[in-house]
Design an enzyme around this catalytic site. Structure first.
Site, PDB file in Angstrom:
ATOM      1  CB  CYS A  64      -0.894  -0.057   1.232  1.00 14.35           C
ATOM      2  SG  CYS A  64      -1.705   1.471   1.674  1.00 14.35           S
ATOM      3  CB  CYS A  67       0.692   1.631   4.106  1.00 15.43           C
ATOM      4  SG  CYS A  67      -1.002   1.035   4.128  1.00 15.43           S
TER       5      CYS A  67
END
Length: 143
Positions: A64, A67
């Protein structure tokens, strides 16, 4: 006559390449966040409930992109002395499910093992630190 059992599924070269790519992403995430403590299903409760202070946990997936940005913002927060943990939701699926993590990244604040707040703001260290400080002021134990 009994039917033959299905043949075991063999990993394909594509599967192996995908797993290798995911491991490289996990390694890159770990390199980005040396001050964040990795936790999993086995030790999450001990790490969070066992700490009487404020604990911040980033729920993430290694692949991600946002993230990684949130982790980069949390790194200076952790390096400055805040207790910040990271939980890979693809490896710690039970804990991620327990907190209904459906999207990444998710930053949660705990005190004495209880969820107190969920961060939904800019992925900048100053904004996250300000959010933690505001929440922590209201959560201090009486002395």
């Amino acid at each position: 006559m009994e039917p033959n059992p299905p043949a075991p599924i063999e990993p394909t070269p594509t599967h192996a390449a995908s797993q290798a790519r995911l491991q490289r992403q996990r390694d890159a995430f770990d390199a980005l966040t040396p001050s964040l403590v990795a936790v999993g299903d086995d030790d999450f409760d001990d790490q969070v409930a066992g700490d009487p202070g404020v604990v911040v946990v980033q729920f993430f997936a290694a692949w991600c992109g946002p993230c990684h940005k949130a982790a980069a913002a949390l790194e200076p927060v952790a390096a400055a002395g805040r207790r910040v943990l990271k939980l890979d939701c693809e490896q710690a699926t039970a804990t991620a499910a327990r907190f209904c993590i459906g999207s990444y990244p998710k930053i949660l604040l705990f005190q004495r093992g209880r969820l107190k707040a969920i961060y939904d703001g800019p992925r900048q260290s100053s904004a996250i630190e300000s959010w933690i400080a505001q929440r922590a002021r209201g959560l201090r134990s009486p002395t």
